[in-house]
Write a protein that holds these residues in place. Structure first.
Motif, PDB file in Angstrom:
ATOM      1  N   ALA A 197       0.804  -1.215   0.000  1.00 33.41           N
ATOM      2  CA  ALA A 197       0.000   0.000   0.000  1.00 33.41           C
ATOM      3  C   ALA A 197       0.838   1.266   0.000  1.00 33.41           C
ATOM      4  CB  ALA A 197      -0.928   0.002   1.215  1.00 33.41           C
ATOM      5  N   GLN A 211      -1.823   4.210   0.453  1.00 35.54           N
ATOM      6  CA  GLN A 211      -3.239   3.855   0.373  1.00 35.54           C
ATOM      7  C   GLN A 211      -3.627   3.204   1.692  1.00 35.54           C
ATOM      8  OE1 GLN A 211      -5.970   4.214  -2.057  1.00 35.54           O
ATOM      9  NE2 GLN A 211      -6.773   3.797  -0.008  1.00 35.54           N
ATOM     10  N   THR A 212      -4.311   3.949   2.544  1.00 35.62           N
ATOM     11  CA  THR A 212      -4.654   3.439   3.871  1.00 35.62           C
ATOM     12  C   THR A 212      -5.677   2.312   3.751  1.00 35.62           C
ATOM     13  OG1 THR A 212      -6.515   4.932   4.255  1.00 35.62           O
ATOM     14  CG2 THR A 212      -4.299   5.768   4.755  1.00 35.62           C
ATOM     15  N   SER A 213      -5.947   1.661   4.857  1.00 33.16           N
ATOM     16  CA  SER A 213      -6.953   0.595   4.870  1.00 33.16           C
ATOM     17  C   SER A 213      -8.363   1.149   4.734  1.00 33.16           C
ATOM     18  CB  SER A 213      -6.841  -0.224   6.161  1.00 33.16           C
ATOM     19  OG  SER A 213      -6.995   0.621   7.294  1.00 33.16           O
ATOM     20  N   THR A 214      -8.500   2.457   4.780  1.00 32.75           N
ATOM     21  CA  THR A 214      -9.773   3.148   4.563  1.00 32.75           C
ATOM     22  C   THR A 214      -9.761   3.725   3.144  1.00 32.75           C
ATOM     23  OG1 THR A 214      -9.034   5.342   5.245  1.00 32.75           O
ATOM     24  CG2 THR A 214      -9.626   3.779   6.997  1.00 32.75           C
TER      25      THR A 214
END
Length: 392
Positions: free
Chosen positions: A258, A294-297
């Motif tokens: 990510a 790219q965060t988990s959200t």
């Protein structure tokens, strides 16, 4: 003579691709695509104070385009693209007097021979380096290198161009382009050329590119009939009477799930001749670092730092320097729609030439290319945008 050779080469490549195509035509398809992007932007340290205004396309640039292909058989396809820029804030064209200002080309592509295109298009230099620059990470008005001095953004497009791109082999792709100014009586004047090589792996991406822009016979403020357009800002305003401009740049990016990290270096040289107002070669060296997460959200976060250094020449004893830090936060509702925030701060120091090409002045801050018309009234400038972007 050089232009004739270019046309002969283009004809040979087109003939070769057509020769392996089957006589019977296959399926064809045409698609319409675009981006609508608008933001409220605030810029400070202007001659009249701070300004808040509606900005068109500060993240990805507004556009509407048509592209298509037709299967000619034997692995060969005919392709085309027509792409127009537009201003969302008032509905006007992105470039006065031009309909498809972003792209207008046609060509042939073949699995084994590569792709040949002709018309108005981006150069091989841009194709290789743009993806490794600030636009995909910290986009547009916040992340552009000052004045887009090294052409990593979309400000350089080439008329009357022929471009060849090789097939990708073991991750490597090569490309070359030539373009003509097409002014009668001035063969070779106003033309441009570019070449690049890039590597795309599962995690590593690298690119190396070169680009040359030649001025035309009306040289004092960069001839409008030249094949290649480019960004004009206070960063380079004193050097627009150059004989030519040469760009050499390299970029890299490493993808770790990510998170991605990358950087680039570039060298841009404005070379004078007897007609130029300035007398010594002006050189701009730029280094940049980029990071994206790219965060988990649905939040996508980006950051970039750029440092540009000009040489000491033309009576300048302290070359201009531009330090810029930029951030992006984008919340993606879907793959097509996002709300975003852009922030940038820049500090300028040293000296440069005024637009007359003679007077030595202190360098003023100017963030990216989108703010080129909003020049700082001193060494500092900050910018903030909140916008909405949708693609189709």
């Amino acid at each position: 003579m050089k232009q004739t050779h270019n046309l002969i080469l283009g004809g040979m490549l087109l003939s070769g691709a057509c020769g392996i195509a089957a006589a019977q035509t296959g399926n064809s398809n045409v698609s319409i695509y675009g981006i609508v992007d608008v933001a409220v932007t605030r810029v400070d340290h202007l001659p009249g104070g701070a300004k808040t205004y509606m900005r068109s396309g500060p993240k990805d640039g507004n556009r509407i385009g048509f592209q298509g292909s037709e299967d000619l058989g034997g692995g060969t396809k005919a392709i085309f693209k027509l792409e127009a820029g537009l201003n969302t804030d008032d509905g006007t064209a992105g470039q006065a007097g031009s309909l498809f200002n972003r792209a207008a080309f046609i060509g042939l592509t073949n699995n084994k021979l590569g792709t040949l295109t002709m018309g108005r298009q981006y150069s091989s230099y841009f194709d290789a380096l743009n993806a490794l620059g600030p636009v995909p990470i910290v986009t547009g008005s916040a992340g552009d290198h000052p004045g887009d001095i090294d052409g990593f953004d979309i400000t350089i497009r080439h008329n009357n161009s022929i471009k060849y791109t090789s097939p990708t082999m073991h991750g490597f792709t090569g490309s070359a382009m030539v373009a003509s100014g097409e002014q009668a009586g001035h063969t070779g004047s106003g033309g441009s050329a570019a070449a690049s090589v890039k590597f795309d792996g599962s995690q590593w991406h690298h690119a190396l590119g070169y680009q040359l822009l030649k001025n035309g016979p009306n040289q004092l403020n960069w001839d409008a009939t030249t094949a290649g357009s480019f960004s004009k800002s206070p960063v380079n305003a004193g050097y627009l009477s150059a004989r030519d401009i040469q760009f050499l740049a390299a970029g890299t990016r490493y993808q770790m799930g990510a998170v991605s990290l990358g950087g680039s270096v570039s060298n841009v040289q404005y070379t004078p001749n007897a007609t130029s107002v300035f007398r010594d070669k002006a050189i701009f060296n730029t280094g940049a670092l980029l990071a994206q997460w790219q965060t988990s959200t649905p939040w996508l976060l980006g950051a970039g730092y750029t440092y540009t250094q000009a040489n000491r020449a033309n009576g300048i004893t302290d070359g201009a320097r531009y330090r810029q830090f930029a951030l992006q936060q984008a919340y993606w509702f879907t793959k097509r729609t996002s709300v975003y925030f852009l922030e940038a701060v820049q500090r300028a120091s040293g000296q440069t030439l005024a637009a007359n090409g003679r007077t030595v002045i202190d360098a003023d801050a100017v963030i990216g290319t989108s703010q080129a018309g909003l020049v700082g009234d001193g060494a500092h400038q900050t910018m903030f945008s909140i916008g909405l972007r949708h693609s189709f």
